[in-house]
Design a protein around this motif. Structure first.
Motif, PDB file in Angstrom:
ATOM      1  N   LYS A   9      10.003  85.342  20.238  1.00 52.83           N
ATOM      2  CA  LYS A   9       9.247  84.903  20.261  1.00 52.83           C
ATOM      3  C   LYS A   9       8.246  83.963  20.146  1.00 52.83           C
ATOM      4  CE  LYS A   9       7.393  84.877  25.216  1.00 52.83           C
ATOM      5  NZ  LYS A   9       7.949  83.748  26.252  1.00 52.83           N
ATOM      6  N   PRO A  10       7.844  82.594  19.854  1.00 51.79           N
ATOM      7  CA  PRO A  10       6.684  81.865  19.955  1.00 51.79           C
ATOM      8  C   PRO A  10       5.665  82.175  20.333  1.00 51.79           C
ATOM      9  CG  PRO A  10       8.056  80.437  20.320  1.00 51.79           C
ATOM     10  CD  PRO A  10       8.951  81.494  21.192  1.00 51.79           C
ATOM     11  N   VAL A  11       4.267  82.714  19.636  1.00 50.12           N
ATOM     12  CA  VAL A  11       2.982  82.354  20.542  1.00 50.12           C
ATOM     13  C   VAL A  11       1.551  81.876  19.167  1.00 50.12           C
ATOM     14  CG1 VAL A  11       3.871  84.864  21.062  1.00 50.12           C
ATOM     15  CG2 VAL A  11       2.359  84.609  18.775  1.00 50.12           C
ATOM     16  N   GLY A  12       0.992  81.763  19.808  1.00 50.32           N
ATOM     17  CA  GLY A  12      -0.701  81.544  18.965  1.00 50.32           C
ATOM     18  C   GLY A  12      -0.007  79.726  19.043  1.00 50.32           C
ATOM     19  N   PRO A  13      -0.977  79.100  18.012  1.00 48.55           N
ATOM     20  CA  PRO A  13      -1.557  78.137  17.873  1.00 48.55           C
ATOM     21  C   PRO A  13       0.075  77.072  17.087  1.00 48.55           C
ATOM     22  CG  PRO A  13      -2.908  78.919  16.595  1.00 48.55           C
ATOM     23  CD  PRO A  13      -2.099  79.760  17.654  1.00 48.55           C
ATOM     24  N   ALA A  14       0.006  75.977  17.462  1.00 51.88           N
ATOM     25  CA  ALA A  14       0.794  75.143  16.385  1.00 51.88           C
ATOM     26  C   ALA A  14       0.297  74.642  15.651  1.00 51.88           C
ATOM     27  CB  ALA A  14       2.058  74.110  17.247  1.00 51.88           C
ATOM     28  N   TYR A  15       0.908  74.063  14.284  1.00 50.71           N
ATOM     29  CA  TYR A  15       0.656  73.778  13.116  1.00 50.71           C
ATOM     30  C   TYR A  15       1.564  72.720  12.520  1.00 50.71           C
ATOM     31  CZ  TYR A  15      -2.608  77.384  12.367  1.00 50.71           C
ATOM     32  OH  TYR A  15      -3.532  78.959  13.573  1.00 50.71           O
ATOM     33  N   PRO A  16       1.065  71.132  11.880  1.00 46.45           N
ATOM     34  CA  PRO A  16       2.267  70.732  11.429  1.00 46.45           C
ATOM     35  C   PRO A  16       3.124  71.130  10.087  1.00 46.45           C
ATOM     36  CG  PRO A  16      -0.201  70.344  10.628  1.00 46.45           C
ATOM     37  CD  PRO A  16      -0.606  71.277  11.836  1.00 46.45           C
ATOM     38  N   PRO A  61       5.275  74.125   7.589  1.00 48.47           N
ATOM     39  CA  PRO A  61       6.077  74.934   7.579  1.00 48.47           C
ATOM     40  C   PRO A  61       4.903  76.528   7.594  1.00 48.47           C
ATOM     41  CG  PRO A  61       7.436  73.498   6.528  1.00 48.47           C
ATOM     42  CD  PRO A  61       6.058  73.128   6.702  1.00 48.47           C
ATOM     43  N   LYS A  62       4.972  77.356   7.905  1.00 54.54           N
ATOM     44  CA  LYS A  62       3.639  78.919   6.799  1.00 54.54           C
ATOM     45  C   LYS A  62       5.109  80.210   7.179  1.00 54.54           C
ATOM     46  CE  LYS A  62      -0.165  77.200   8.329  1.00 54.54           C
ATOM     47  NZ  LYS A  62      -1.226  77.759   7.821  1.00 54.54           N
ATOM     48  N   PRO A  63       5.359  80.979   6.621  1.00 55.84           N
ATOM     49  CA  PRO A  63       6.162  82.040   6.165  1.00 55.84           C
ATOM     50  C   PRO A  63       5.793  82.896   7.902  1.00 55.84           C
ATOM     51  CG  PRO A  63       4.320  82.222   4.623  1.00 55.84           C
ATOM     52  CD  PRO A  63       3.758  81.436   5.369  1.00 55.84           C
ATOM     53  N   GLY A  64       7.080  82.966   8.056  1.00 49.53           N
ATOM     54  CA  GLY A  64       6.254  84.084   9.877  1.00 49.53           C
ATOM     55  C   GLY A  64       6.708  82.684  10.983  1.00 49.53           C
ATOM     56  N   PHE A  65       6.779  81.953  10.598  1.00 48.30           N
ATOM     57  CA  PHE A  65       7.221  80.517  11.655  1.00 48.30           C
ATOM     58  C   PHE A  65       8.066  80.211  11.552  1.00 48.30           C
ATOM     59  CE2 PHE A  65       2.673  82.237  10.887  1.00 48.30           C
ATOM     60  CZ  PHE A  65       1.696  80.766  11.805  1.00 48.30           C
ATOM     61  N   VAL A  66       7.907  79.708  13.142  1.00 46.25           N
ATOM     62  CA  VAL A  66       9.310  78.528  13.150  1.00 46.25           C
ATOM     63  C   VAL A  66       9.579  77.039  14.223  1.00 46.25           C
ATOM     64  CG1 VAL A  66      10.888  80.846  13.591  1.00 46.25           C
ATOM     65  CG2 VAL A  66       9.897  78.951  15.729  1.00 46.25           C
ATOM     66  N   LYS A  67       9.985  76.146  13.531  1.00 53.98           N
ATOM     67  CA  LYS A  67      10.150  75.529  14.029  1.00 53.98           C
ATOM     68  C   LYS A  67       9.822  75.062  16.128  1.00 53.98           C
ATOM     69  CE  LYS A  67       8.781  70.662  13.228  1.00 53.98           C
ATOM     70  NZ  LYS A  67       9.929  69.660  13.107  1.00 53.98           N
ATOM     71  N   THR A  68       9.174  74.518  16.577  1.00 54.59           N
ATOM     72  CA  THR A  68       9.390  74.515  18.077  1.00 54.59           C
ATOM     73  C   THR A  68       8.587  72.907  18.632  1.00 54.59           C
ATOM     74  OG1 THR A  68       6.450  74.510  18.422  1.00 54.59           O
ATOM     75  CG2 THR A  68       8.004  76.748  18.367  1.00 54.59           C
ATOM     76  N   ALA A  69       8.783  72.251  19.769  1.00 58.36           N
ATOM     77  CA  ALA A  69       8.703  70.902  20.388  1.00 58.36           C
ATOM     78  C   ALA A  69       6.658  70.758  19.414  1.00 58.36           C
ATOM     79  CB  ALA A  69       8.438  71.550  21.080  1.00 58.36           C
ATOM     80  N   LYS A  70       6.590  72.212  19.522  1.00 60.63           N
ATOM     81  CA  LYS A  70       4.970  71.965  19.718  1.00 60.63           C
ATOM     82  C   LYS A  70       4.455  71.479  18.284  1.00 60.63           C
ATOM     83  CE  LYS A  70       3.154  74.372  23.883  1.00 60.63           C
ATOM     84  NZ  LYS A  70       3.082  74.749  24.557  1.00 60.63           N
TER      85      LYS A  70
END
Length: 301
Positions: free
Chosen positions: A128-135, A137-146
């Motif tokens: 489940k993606p939560v919180g702000p989107a970043y341009p 990659p970060k550890p524990g993050f996934v690529k989304t449309a945002k």
């Protein structure tokens, strides 16, 4: 009077393209709440709601400021329950006064906890993606449309802790607002409740609460007026009704994606199989019509 539980989707408060100002949210919530005020004449009513945009904004505020301590998701969930509960209550109060029902109907927002299990497989596979989107990659993050976003588990709801209080208040003619954002995810450890970094699907939590309070009807009010097969394709077809057997079959075939309609379909299946009389999916603009049988997709055995 029958017991009706209605789950409001995120678009009930913040629509696509909007910033999510307080004025926009109060304006958006007016139409569904006005319908529910009318329905409270004939039903014992429980209102649940999502909190995705609101919790996302709070997480973004946390990321932008280091001057105050950052709060865990469980606390942010509690904050949004209060925020959205206030918006629904204030609008409901005005609509009940318009109907000259303010002295007949009481209403209350219940801070709601949802029990999850520590060994739920979702904790091994956060989705489940939560919180702000970043341009980047970060550890524990996934690529989304945002952009790149943090993901957290979305475990199943096993119990809504405040169901007994809700049942008792409904007997006293209260309209209840509960299970905001699926409830605050918790589990018990050493006789204490512990908040969990997770997000519970609000439709599945609504079905669980509906089961516990023995609701007769569950309605999920979302963007679409009816459930569709082959959504967005040339052969798209809208459904007036669905048997539970067909709903399960289409779910297994991938007709209803996990990130959109899938949990709503599963919630309707759960509610009917737990003894609910009727489950409906429709748009926030067609709540009254759907109950009258002239709109929405109706689920039955």
């Amino acid at each position: 009077m029958k017991k009706l539980i209605i789950a409001l989707g995120g678009n009930a408060l913040i629509q696509k393209g909007q910033k999510g100002t307080a004025e926009e949210q109060f304006s958006n919530i007016r139409k569904p709440v006005a319908q529910m005020a009318e329905l409270s004449k004939d039903y014992h009513l429980v209102i649940t709601h999502g909190n995705g945009p609101q919790s996302g904004n709070l997480l973004l505020q946390q990321e932008a400021c280091d001057e105050v301590p950052k709060m865990p998701l469980s606390v942010i969930g509690a904050q949004t329950q209060g925020q959205i509960g206030y918006m629904i209550e204030r609008t409901l109060d005005e609509e009940l006064m318009r109907l000259s029902m303010a002295d007949e109907k009481l209403f209350l927002t219940i801070l709601t906890y949802t029990r999850v299990k520590e060994d739920d497989p979702a904790f091994q596979n956060p989705t489940k993606p939560v919180g702000p989107a970043y341009p980047d990659p970060k550890p524990g993050f996934v690529k989304t449309a945002k952009g790149w976003r943090r993901v957290v588990p979305s475990p199943k709801p096993y119990k809504i802790y405040q169901y007994r209080e809700i049942k008792r208040l409904m007997q006293d003619n209260f309209i209840i607002i509960a299970c905001g954002g699926g409830g605050i995810p918790v589990f018990k450890k050493n006789m204490k409740l512990k908040g969990v970094e997770a997000v519970i699907d609000k439709d599945l939590a609504t079905a669980k609460l509906g089961e516990q309070i023995h609701a007769d009807i569950m309605m999920i009010a979302t963007d679409e007026e009816k459930v569709a097969l082959n959504f967005g394709k040339p052969n798209e077809s809208r459904l007036d009704e669905l048997t539970i057997a067909d709903a399960k079959k289409y779910l297994e075939e991938g007709q209803f994606p996990a990130g959109s309609m899938g949990p709503k379909i599963q919630a309707c299946i759960n509610f009917i199989e737990a003894g609910g009389e009727q489950a409906i999916i429709t748009s926030v603009d067609n709540i009254t019509e759907a109950l009258a049988g002239t709109a929405g997709t109706h689920f039955h055995l």
